[in-house]
Design a protein around this motif. Structure first.
Motif, PDB file in Angstrom:
ATOM      1  N   ASP A 136       0.809  -1.212   0.000  1.00 47.02           N
ATOM      2  CA  ASP A 136       0.000   0.000   0.000  1.00 47.02           C
ATOM      3  C   ASP A 136       0.847   1.269   0.000  1.00 47.02           C
ATOM      4  OD1 ASP A 136       0.738  -0.888   2.547  1.00 47.02           O
ATOM      5  OD2 ASP A 136      -0.894   0.147   3.547  1.00 47.02           O
ATOM      6  N   TYR A 137       2.055   1.215   0.597  1.00 48.52           N
ATOM      7  CA  TYR A 137       2.925   2.386   0.551  1.00 48.52           C
ATOM      8  C   TYR A 137       3.393   2.662  -0.876  1.00 48.52           C
ATOM      9  CZ  TYR A 137       3.285   1.923   5.647  1.00 48.52           C
ATOM     10  OH  TYR A 137       3.007   1.841   6.973  1.00 48.52           O
ATOM     11  N   LEU A 138       3.859   1.602  -1.551  1.00 49.68           N
ATOM     12  CA  LEU A 138       4.245   1.732  -2.958  1.00 49.68           C
ATOM     13  C   LEU A 138       3.080   2.294  -3.767  1.00 49.68           C
ATOM     14  CD1 LEU A 138       5.713   1.078  -5.666  1.00 49.68           C
ATOM     15  CD2 LEU A 138       4.883  -1.269  -5.414  1.00 49.68           C
ATOM     16  N   ASN A 139       1.907   1.759  -3.538  1.00 54.97           N
ATOM     17  CA  ASN A 139       0.719   2.169  -4.286  1.00 54.97           C
ATOM     18  C   ASN A 139       0.433   3.655  -4.089  1.00 54.97           C
ATOM     19  OD1 ASN A 139      -2.069   2.480  -5.104  1.00 54.97           O
ATOM     20  ND2 ASN A 139      -2.229   0.262  -5.056  1.00 54.97           N
ATOM     21  N   SER A 140       0.337   4.084  -2.832  1.00 58.48           N
ATOM     22  CA  SER A 140      -0.021   5.471  -2.530  1.00 58.48           C
ATOM     23  C   SER A 140       0.974   6.452  -3.126  1.00 58.48           C
ATOM     24  CB  SER A 140      -0.095   5.675  -1.016  1.00 58.48           C
ATOM     25  OG  SER A 140      -1.155   4.943  -0.461  1.00 58.48           O
ATOM     26  N   LEU A 141       2.246   6.187  -2.893  1.00 62.96           N
ATOM     27  CA  LEU A 141       3.273   7.144  -3.295  1.00 62.96           C
ATOM     28  C   LEU A 141       3.467   7.180  -4.804  1.00 62.96           C
ATOM     29  CD1 LEU A 141       5.840   6.405  -0.451  1.00 62.96           C
ATOM     30  CD2 LEU A 141       4.461   8.460  -0.712  1.00 62.96           C
ATOM     31  N   ALA A 142       3.513   6.008  -5.435  1.00 67.55           N
ATOM     32  CA  ALA A 142       3.786   5.960  -6.871  1.00 67.55           C
ATOM     33  C   ALA A 142       2.600   6.468  -7.690  1.00 67.55           C
ATOM     34  CB  ALA A 142       4.143   4.541  -7.287  1.00 67.55           C
ATOM     35  N   VAL A 143       1.394   6.019  -7.369  1.00 64.25           N
ATOM     36  CA  VAL A 143       0.215   6.411  -8.152  1.00 64.25           C
ATOM     37  C   VAL A 143      -0.088   7.895  -7.980  1.00 64.25           C
ATOM     38  CG1 VAL A 143      -2.241   6.010  -8.535  1.00 64.25           C
ATOM     39  CG2 VAL A 143      -0.735   4.088  -8.048  1.00 64.25           C
TER      40      VAL A 143
ATOM     41  N   ALA B  84      -9.560   5.034   6.561  1.00 61.67           N
ATOM     42  CA  ALA B  84     -10.405   6.144   7.007  1.00 61.67           C
ATOM     43  C   ALA B  84      -9.759   7.066   8.034  1.00 61.67           C
ATOM     44  CB  ALA B  84     -11.718   5.591   7.586  1.00 61.67           C
ATOM     45  N   CYS B  85      -8.868   6.552   8.875  1.00 60.81           N
ATOM     46  CA  CYS B  85      -8.306   7.376   9.947  1.00 60.81           C
ATOM     47  C   CYS B  85      -7.513   8.545   9.369  1.00 60.81           C
ATOM     48  CB  CYS B  85      -7.402   6.529  10.841  1.00 60.81           C
ATOM     49  SG  CYS B  85      -6.622   7.480  12.169  1.00 60.81           S
ATOM     50  N   PHE B  86      -7.749   9.749   9.901  1.00 58.47           N
ATOM     51  CA  PHE B  86      -7.130  10.927   9.310  1.00 58.47           C
ATOM     52  C   PHE B  86      -5.656  11.082   9.656  1.00 58.47           C
ATOM     53  CE2 PHE B  86      -9.709  12.150  13.013  1.00 58.47           C
ATOM     54  CZ  PHE B  86      -8.731  12.629  13.871  1.00 58.47           C
ATOM     55  N   TYR B  87      -5.107  10.245  10.554  1.00 60.75           N
ATOM     56  CA  TYR B  87      -3.669  10.301  10.803  1.00 60.75           C
ATOM     57  C   TYR B  87      -2.995   8.935  10.618  1.00 60.75           C
ATOM     58  CZ  TYR B  87      -5.638   9.178  15.416  1.00 60.75           C
ATOM     59  OH  TYR B  87      -6.374   8.639  16.449  1.00 60.75           O
ATOM     60  N   SER B  88      -3.677   8.010   9.928  1.00 65.98           N
ATOM     61  CA  SER B  88      -3.028   6.725   9.633  1.00 65.98           C
ATOM     62  C   SER B  88      -1.960   6.925   8.567  1.00 65.98           C
ATOM     63  CB  SER B  88      -4.063   5.705   9.146  1.00 65.98           C
ATOM     64  OG  SER B  88      -4.466   5.981   7.823  1.00 65.98           O
ATOM     65  N   ASP B  89      -1.021   5.975   8.511  1.00 67.97           N
ATOM     66  CA  ASP B  89       0.066   6.103   7.544  1.00 67.97           C
ATOM     67  C   ASP B  89      -0.456   6.128   6.114  1.00 67.97           C
ATOM     68  OD1 ASP B  89      -0.790   3.495   7.707  1.00 67.97           O
ATOM     69  OD2 ASP B  89       1.168   2.630   8.155  1.00 67.97           O
ATOM     70  N   SER B  90      -1.465   5.304   5.797  1.00 69.42           N
ATOM     71  CA  SER B  90      -1.996   5.255   4.439  1.00 69.42           C
ATOM     72  C   SER B  90      -2.636   6.584   4.046  1.00 69.42           C
ATOM     73  CB  SER B  90      -3.026   4.128   4.310  1.00 69.42           C
ATOM     74  OG  SER B  90      -3.564   4.078   3.015  1.00 69.42           O
ATOM     75  N   THR B  91      -3.421   7.161   4.948  1.00 67.41           N
ATOM     76  CA  THR B  91      -4.071   8.437   4.669  1.00 67.41           C
ATOM     77  C   THR B  91      -3.048   9.545   4.456  1.00 67.41           C
ATOM     78  OG1 THR B  91      -6.034   7.834   5.951  1.00 67.41           O
ATOM     79  CG2 THR B  91      -5.650  10.177   5.609  1.00 67.41           C
ATOM     80  N   VAL B  92      -2.057   9.595   5.340  1.00 65.47           N
ATOM     81  CA  VAL B  92      -1.043  10.646   5.264  1.00 65.47           C
ATOM     82  C   VAL B  92      -0.219  10.514   3.985  1.00 65.47           C
ATOM     83  CG1 VAL B  92       1.034  11.573   6.354  1.00 65.47           C
ATOM     84  CG2 VAL B  92      -0.928  10.960   7.760  1.00 65.47           C
TER      85      VAL B  92
END
Length: 455
Positions: free
Chosen positions: A117-124, A409-417
């Motif tokens: 998910d980190y690769l996904n969020s940052l690259a896309v 959904a969490c506004f301070y989770s790593d995925s959201t940030v």
């Protein structure tokens, strides 16, 4: 571990209230952690906070996140500085005819990068920001699409870092026998209702079958009316690395470089048994050699860009570190045990999947921890499942769905940030516009778990 009962809810409650009021994640998390430290050690709260801070920084998972996110920031900075992202976006944008196609292309690209998910969020986010800007789609809309194909797609594809982690956790927690973790994980994929719904909701929103409303509707209207609505949030990778003119004698980067390096990152991550960190190291090394051979940047320029890219990830990494600090405080306060044990006497085999999804989604959302929380509560989930004779496949599906909801959904989770960081908006803007759609999917998931349990 202490037993504070319902008082264990106070630090997390303070975090949520302060975050909603101040729209600042780091300060809110630190305030909640400090309150928890006073509750645990009223005569020496700073000593306890220092001990927990050191424990967080020595945590292997936190160290992995820092290295992965930091060097992913370095890789994206190189893509932007050399013009590879711009060339990829231009080539892709030339084939798209409207805003909906641009957002659907973002959705498809997100699904294809399912390894992590980190690769996904940052690259896309980095790849599609310019494309979506050209069609006047807001950064918040881009972040919603990116985030909805980050953790959710990594959960339902069994060749991912999520699958490796949770398959091992199922075995360690005693929910399945040794060696049966990945098989049980795969069997539960059809019952991971929340990630399925989160992914499938996106094209319905893009195509207008589910209307825009609230903060997302306002963000889209703002972007459509003025370029100010597309302003880069301060401190993001894109803002820090808008590519300058190519250095003398440099070759022009092409879009294939971005695509080839992303393929290498995915393939190398698979090759190294889903070790994403090794995949990033190899990809960075290959890309550095390619840039230097093409005389795109000097060695000094390459490493200066990498350092700047790493630095742009400090804010989201600080949020992650503070979230783990709060998690450690909450663990000692007994928050997870309190939530689970409070509902235990009222459960049955039929109601357990729904209760697990709702309660653990709340805990995961409140703490901002998608993985750490479940390390603590898995023994409790195992005991409840075995005592009640619940369907293990449904229990696993509910557990993974709750973890996905917390990450999404969490506004301070790593995925959201990270999704906000890569898309060019701040985490609060992203979370505020996304949460109505996350709650929509979660509501349907509750009904789906109930129907599956009674079927």
């Amino acid at each position: 571990m202490s037993d504070f009962g319902s008082l264990a809810l106070l630090p997390t409650g303070l975090v949520v209230i302060l975050a909603l009021w101040s729209r600042r994640s780091i300060e809110s998390l630190l305030a909640g952690s400090l309150l928890g430290a006073f509750m645990l050690a009223p005569h020496n709260p700073l000593g306890l906070l220092a001990d927990h801070s050191l424990a967080v920084m020595m945590n292997e998972t936190v160290a992995w996140i820092i290295l992965v996110c930091g060097f992913m920031g370095s890789l994206i900075a190189l893509f932007i500085r050399t013009g590879a992202v711009s060339a990829f976006s231009t080539a892709l944008g030339a084939r798209l005819k409207n805003r909906r196609q641009a957002l659907m292309a973002t959705w498809v690209l997100g699904i294809s990068l399912f390894v992590d998910d980190y690769l996904n969020s940052l690259a896309v986010g980095a790849a599609m920001r310019k494309v979506c800007d050209s069609w006047r789609s807001s950064r918040e809309m881009l972040a919603y699409v990116v985030d909805s194909t980050a953790a959710p797609i990594s959960v339902i594809i069994p060749v991912s870092t999520w699958a490796v982690f949770f398959a091992a956790l199922l075995e360690d927690g005693g929910l399945v026998t040794d060696g049966a973790g990945i098989r049980a994980y795969i069997d539960a994929i059809p019952y991971m209702f929340y990630p399925w719904l989160a992914i499938l909701t996106v094209p319905l929103v893009i195509q207008g079958h589910i209307p825009l409303f609230g903060a997302l509707r306002r963000a889209e209207a703002r972007a459509a009316q003025s370029a100010q609505g597309l302003k880069e949030a301060e401190g993001t990778v894109g803002a820090a690395h808008a590519p300058p003119g190519a250095p003398p004698g440099a070759s022009t980067a092409s879009g294939w470089q971005f695509g080839a390096m992303m393929l290498l990152l995915v393939a190398s991550t698979w090759y190294f048994d889903l070790d994403f960190l090794k995949g990033i190291y190899l990809t960075l090394a290959v890309y550095l050699v390619l840039i230097i051979c093409q005389r795109g940047l000097s060695i000094a320029q390459c490493f200066d860009t990498m350092l700047e890219g790493f630095k742009t990830m400090l804010q989201p990494l600080a949020v992650v570190v503070c979230a783990y600090l709060l998690k450690g405080i909450n663990d000692q306060l007994g928050l997870s045990d309190y939530v689970i044990n409070s509902i235990g006497p009222y459960l049955s085999a039929t109601s357990l999947p729904v209760a697990l999804f709702v309660s653990m989604a709340v805990v995961s959302f409140a703490t901002g921890s998608s993985w750490g929380v479940f390390v603590i509560v898995m023994p409790i989930i195992t005991s409840l499942s075995q005592n009640l004779g619940a369907d293990i496949t449904l229990v696993i599906g509910a557990t993974l769905s709750a973890a996905t909801f917390g990450s999404h959904a969490c506004f301070y989770s790593d995925s959201t940030v990270l999704s906000a960081q890569a898309s060019g908006c701040n985490a609060y803007q992203h979370a505020l516009t996304q949460i109505p759609y996350a709650l929509f999917s979660a509501t349907i998931a509750v009904a789906a778990f109930w129907l599956a349990a009674i079927a």
